[in-house]
Design a protein around this motif. Structure first.
Motif, mmCIF file in Angstrom:
data_model
loop_
_atom_site.group_PDB
_atom_site.id
_atom_site.type_symbol
_atom_site.label_atom_id
_atom_site.label_comp_id
_atom_site.label_asym_id
_atom_site.label_seq_id
_atom_site.Cartn_x
_atom_site.Cartn_y
_atom_site.Cartn_z
ATOM 1 N N GLY A 71 -49.932 -20.514 10.531
ATOM 2 C CA GLY A 71 -48.479 -20.392 10.315
ATOM 3 C C GLY A 71 -47.696 -21.117 11.397
ATOM 4 O O GLY A 71 -48.141 -21.170 12.550
ATOM 5 N N PHE A 72 -46.571 -21.684 11.028
ATOM 6 C CA PHE A 72 -45.669 -22.314 12.014
ATOM 7 C C PHE A 72 -44.313 -21.629 11.915
ATOM 8 O O PHE A 72 -43.758 -21.493 10.828
ATOM 9 C CB PHE A 72 -45.509 -23.818 11.736
ATOM 10 N N HIS A 73 -43.770 -21.231 13.067
ATOM 11 C CA HIS A 73 -42.508 -20.487 13.035
ATOM 12 C C HIS A 73 -41.428 -21.031 13.968
ATOM 13 O O HIS A 73 -40.360 -20.425 14.069
ATOM 14 C CB HIS A 73 -42.776 -19.010 13.340
ATOM 15 N N GLY A 74 -41.685 -22.139 14.663
ATOM 16 C CA GLY A 74 -40.650 -22.724 15.506
ATOM 17 C C GLY A 74 -41.094 -22.855 16.947
ATOM 18 O O GLY A 74 -42.222 -22.497 17.300
ATOM 19 N N ALA A 95 -33.554 -21.934 6.800
ATOM 20 C CA ALA A 95 -32.896 -22.999 7.579
ATOM 21 C C ALA A 95 -33.072 -24.292 6.763
ATOM 22 O O ALA A 95 -32.777 -24.280 5.571
ATOM 23 C CB ALA A 95 -33.471 -23.124 8.982
ATOM 24 N N LYS A 96 -33.568 -25.350 7.402
ATOM 25 C CA LYS A 96 -33.853 -26.629 6.727
ATOM 26 C C LYS A 96 -32.780 -27.034 5.703
ATOM 27 O O LYS A 96 -31.741 -27.506 6.079
ATOM 28 C CB LYS A 96 -35.219 -26.572 6.050
ATOM 29 N N SER A 97 -33.053 -26.809 4.408
ATOM 30 C CA SER A 97 -32.176 -27.379 3.383
ATOM 31 C C SER A 97 -30.954 -26.506 3.069
ATOM 32 O O SER A 97 -30.150 -26.867 2.213
ATOM 33 C CB SER A 97 -32.977 -27.619 2.099
ATOM 34 N N TYR A 118 -40.661 -12.736 5.544
ATOM 35 C CA TYR A 118 -41.087 -14.027 4.993
ATOM 36 C C TYR A 118 -40.295 -15.133 5.694
ATOM 37 O O TYR A 118 -39.049 -15.140 5.623
ATOM 38 C CB TYR A 118 -40.784 -14.123 3.492
ATOM 39 N N ASP A 119 -41.002 -16.030 6.343
ATOM 40 C CA ASP A 119 -40.373 -17.219 6.900
ATOM 41 C C ASP A 119 -40.274 -18.226 5.749
ATOM 42 O O ASP A 119 -41.255 -18.891 5.398
ATOM 43 C CB ASP A 119 -41.237 -17.746 8.053
ATOM 44 N N GLU A 120 -39.078 -18.294 5.169
ATOM 45 C CA GLU A 120 -38.865 -19.207 4.023
ATOM 46 C C GLU A 120 -38.046 -20.432 4.444
ATOM 47 O O GLU A 120 -37.285 -20.988 3.653
ATOM 48 C CB GLU A 120 -38.189 -18.451 2.859
ATOM 49 N N VAL A 121 -38.237 -20.806 5.704
ATOM 50 C CA VAL A 121 -37.532 -21.989 6.210
ATOM 51 C C VAL A 121 -37.877 -23.215 5.355
ATOM 52 O O VAL A 121 -37.016 -24.055 5.090
ATOM 53 C CB VAL A 121 -37.880 -22.198 7.711
ATOM 54 N N GLN A 122 -39.121 -23.287 4.902
ATOM 55 C CA GLN A 122 -39.483 -24.407 4.017
ATOM 56 C C GLN A 122 -39.482 -24.009 2.544
ATOM 57 O O GLN A 122 -39.093 -24.798 1.694
ATOM 58 C CB GLN A 122 -40.868 -24.947 4.395
ATOM 59 N N THR A 123 -39.912 -22.797 2.247
ATOM 60 C CA THR A 123 -40.078 -22.436 0.827
ATOM 61 C C THR A 123 -38.776 -21.979 0.165
ATOM 62 O O THR A 123 -38.719 -21.895 -1.060
ATOM 63 C CB THR A 123 -41.116 -21.303 0.672
ATOM 64 N N LEU A 128 -44.856 -14.081 7.950
ATOM 65 C CA LEU A 128 -45.671 -15.183 7.417
ATOM 66 C C LEU A 128 -44.827 -16.223 6.715
ATOM 67 O O LEU A 128 -43.744 -15.921 6.199
ATOM 68 C CB LEU A 128 -46.728 -14.652 6.441
ATOM 69 N N GLU A 129 -45.353 -17.443 6.735
ATOM 70 C CA GLU A 129 -44.869 -18.470 5.805
ATOM 71 C C GLU A 129 -45.602 -18.164 4.516
ATOM 72 O O GLU A 129 -46.838 -18.294 4.472
ATOM 73 C CB GLU A 129 -45.341 -19.852 6.250
ATOM 74 N N PRO A 130 -44.941 -17.798 3.443
ATOM 75 C CA PRO A 130 -45.693 -17.449 2.232
ATOM 76 C C PRO A 130 -46.497 -18.612 1.669
ATOM 77 O O PRO A 130 -47.550 -18.411 1.065
ATOM 78 C CB PRO A 130 -44.615 -16.976 1.260
ATOM 79 N N ASN A 147 -28.402 -21.025 13.590
ATOM 80 C CA ASN A 147 -28.307 -22.489 13.557
ATOM 81 C C ASN A 147 -29.590 -23.243 13.243
ATOM 82 O O ASN A 147 -29.553 -24.454 13.072
ATOM 83 C CB ASN A 147 -27.791 -22.981 14.919
ATOM 84 N N SER A 148 -30.712 -22.546 13.225
ATOM 85 C CA SER A 148 -31.985 -23.247 13.018
ATOM 86 C C SER A 148 -33.034 -22.262 12.540
ATOM 87 O O SER A 148 -32.810 -21.037 12.552
ATOM 88 C CB SER A 148 -32.453 -23.886 14.327
ATOM 89 N N GLY A 149 -34.187 -22.803 12.186
ATOM 90 C CA GLY A 149 -35.276 -21.966 11.693
ATOM 91 C C GLY A 149 -35.885 -21.100 12.781
ATOM 92 O O GLY A 149 -36.167 -19.918 12.574
ATOM 93 N N THR A 150 -36.071 -21.690 13.935
ATOM 94 C CA THR A 150 -36.692 -20.932 15.012
ATOM 95 C C THR A 150 -35.803 -19.753 15.417
ATOM 96 O O THR A 150 -36.280 -18.648 15.673
ATOM 97 C CB THR A 150 -37.032 -21.859 16.218
ATOM 98 N N GLU A 151 -34.501 -20.001 15.407
ATOM 99 C CA GLU A 151 -33.551 -18.946 15.788
ATOM 100 C C GLU A 151 -33.527 -17.838 14.729
ATOM 101 O O GLU A 151 -33.415 -16.650 15.067
ATOM 102 C CB GLU A 151 -32.183 -19.611 15.893
HETATM 103 C C1 PLP Z 1 -41.873 -22.611 8.264
HETATM 104 C C2 PLP Z 1 -41.028 -23.021 9.430
HETATM 105 N N1 PLP Z 1 -40.468 -22.078 10.188
HETATM 106 C C3 PLP Z 1 -39.670 -22.386 11.225
HETATM 107 C C4 PLP Z 1 -39.411 -23.692 11.561
HETATM 108 C C5 PLP Z 1 -38.526 -24.012 12.704
HETATM 109 O O1 PLP Z 1 -37.307 -24.502 12.236
HETATM 110 P P1 PLP Z 1 -36.347 -25.340 13.174
HETATM 111 O O2 PLP Z 1 -37.020 -26.643 13.451
HETATM 112 O O3 PLP Z 1 -35.075 -25.474 12.400
HETATM 113 O O4 PLP Z 1 -36.166 -24.528 14.420
HETATM 114 C C6 PLP Z 1 -39.980 -24.725 10.803
HETATM 115 C C7 PLP Z 1 -39.740 -26.135 11.144
HETATM 116 O O5 PLP Z 1 -40.411 -27.033 10.739
HETATM 117 C C8 PLP Z 1 -40.809 -24.378 9.705
HETATM 118 O O6 PLP Z 1 -41.383 -25.309 8.946
#
Ligand code: PLP
Length: 392
Positions: free
Chosen positions: A134-137, A251-253, A219-224, A186-188, A106-110
């Motif tokens: 790096g940001f991962h949630g 996640a995100k988009s 690869y955390d591609e939540v944004q990329t 990593l966030e690439p 349901n989300s990026g962190t998950e």
């Molecule tokens: C790269 C990245 N990973 C994970 C997350 C966490 O996603 P969410 O807010 O949907 O839990 C974010 C949120 O900004 C993010 O930018």
């Protein structure tokens, strides 16, 4: 009609503090535009917090959600569903060839929590290496993997077994990437850190290191992901020397605004996952799945990947006119405009001119994450306004 002040007061009375809000009461959206309750419209270059990849309320996505909502709002993974089957098939079809199975949440962190868990299951090891910046949630394991500013501190006590390396520096990994390490994540492109990329050779070296030492590459591609960089994913793209990780998180988009996250994994990872190892009630629900399929179709139908590449090129060219912009980082529609001085006043001045942009943890960087449909004339509006506010 309630005024901006009434609504602000109500939210502040009844909602816990979260983000620092802009003084905008968002009521309606269409493409790159957000309309406020007072009738004013904003050019949304922050894309609804990087979520409105297809633009706000893309008609194809809205139609799919509406039609699905009249049939079945939800049933979990306890039953089969054509809507879910189609979404999984579509998502895997656009992924790099080696990534053949999807897990929906349901989300990026998950998505990141589950990716790390899968890596531990697949390797029988516990440690996770992530990178400074790096940001991962914000859930326990993901925030413990986040070596950016205050976040890890907020998540105390942290989950044990998280190790930090320096982004872009393969040497910083050699000593800690031992046989206790399950994954390197990593966030690439590090977005929140101020849109930081590494050399293509870094991603290649990471892949080789992981292969040599039996470590899972995530690869955390939540944004990329989902077209943001002008490719479907950073994974497999030339910016990353074609490297494909073992897991991609999204996640995100992905659902154009309907909450949905996903992990895409290789057969090798999938072979370690048994029934009941993973799960979440809402993951793979029908509304979210209808939104995923329609989002990916909309990106294809409207040739948005092509548009991202074209308009990125154009925007970069035009940004050369602005003396105060000393560097433009990133790729596609994940751009960091670096200024000689603080970016926050520029963010504020643009907002007064009805343009929404994003800041980052680098005080000199303004972030742009517009809908993938942003046109050249909308890019012109931005650059002309930026010229005006930086001239003053
Ligand atoms: C790269 C990245 N990973 C994970 C997350 C966490 O996603 P969410 O807010 O949907 O839990 C974010 C949120 O900004 C993010 O930018």
């Amino acid at each position: 009609m309630r005024t901006l002040d009434d609504i602000t007061e109500l939210e502040e009375q009844y909602q816990l503090a979260t983000y620092k809000k802009m003084p905008v009461v968002a009521e309606r959206g269409e493409g790159v535009w957000v309309y406020a309750s007072n009738g004013e419209r904003y050019l949304d270059l922050y894309g609804g917090h990087a979520v409105a990849g297809t633009g706000h309320c893309h008609p194809h996505v809205v139609k799919a959600i509406r039609e699905q909502s009249e049939k079945l709002l939800f049933y979990s993974n306890l039953v089969y569903s054509e809507t879910r089957a189609r979404a999984a098939e579509k998502l895997v079809s656009i992924a790099p060839d080696l990534l053949t199975k999807a897990f929906f949440c349901n989300s990026g962190t998950e998505a990141n929590e589950n990716a790390m868990r899968m890596a531990r299951m697949a390797t029988g090891r516990e440690n996770i290496i992530t990178f400074s910046g790096g940001f991962h949630g914000r859930t326990a394991d993901a925030i413990s993997a986040t070596f950016l500013g205050k976040y890890r501190e907020i998540g105390k006590p942290n989950v044990p077994g998280h190790l930090k390396a320096e982004f872009g520096n393969i040497e910083s990994l050699s000593a800690i990437a031992d046989d206790l390490v399950a994954a390197i994540m990593l966030e690439p492109i590090q977005s929140m850190a101020g849109v930081k990329m590494a050399e293509p050779s870094f991603y290649r070296a990471l892949r080789e290191l992981c292969d040599q030492r039996g470590i899972v590459l995530i690869y955390d591609e939540v944004q990329t992901g989902v077209g943001r960089t002008g490719d479907w994913f950073f994974a497999g793209s030339s910016a990353g020397d074609g490297v494909v990780p073992d897991v991609i998180t999204l996640a995100k988009s992905l659902g154009s605004g309907v909450p949905v996250g996903a992990c895409l994994v290789t057969e090798a990872i999938a072979s370690h996952i048994k029934e009941n190892d993973l799960g979440t009630t809402f993951g793979g629900g029908m509304i979210a799945m209808a939104a995923v399929t329609a989002t990916l179709e909309a990106i294809e139908n409207d040739r948005m990947l092509h548009n991202v590449r074209e308009v990125e090129r154009y925007l970069r060219e035009r940004l050369r006119e602005i003396e105060q912009v000393v560097n433009v980082r990133g790729r596609g529609f994940l751009l960091g405009l670096e200024f000689g001085d603080k970016a926050k006043p520029i963010h504020g001045a643009l907002l007064e001119k009805k343009i929404i942009t994003g800041t980052s943890s680098d005080p000199k960087v303004l972030r742009l994450l517009p809908p993938l449909s942003l046109s050249k004339s909308e890019a012109d509006l931005f650059v002309n306004t930026l010229a005006e506010v930086t001239r003053n």
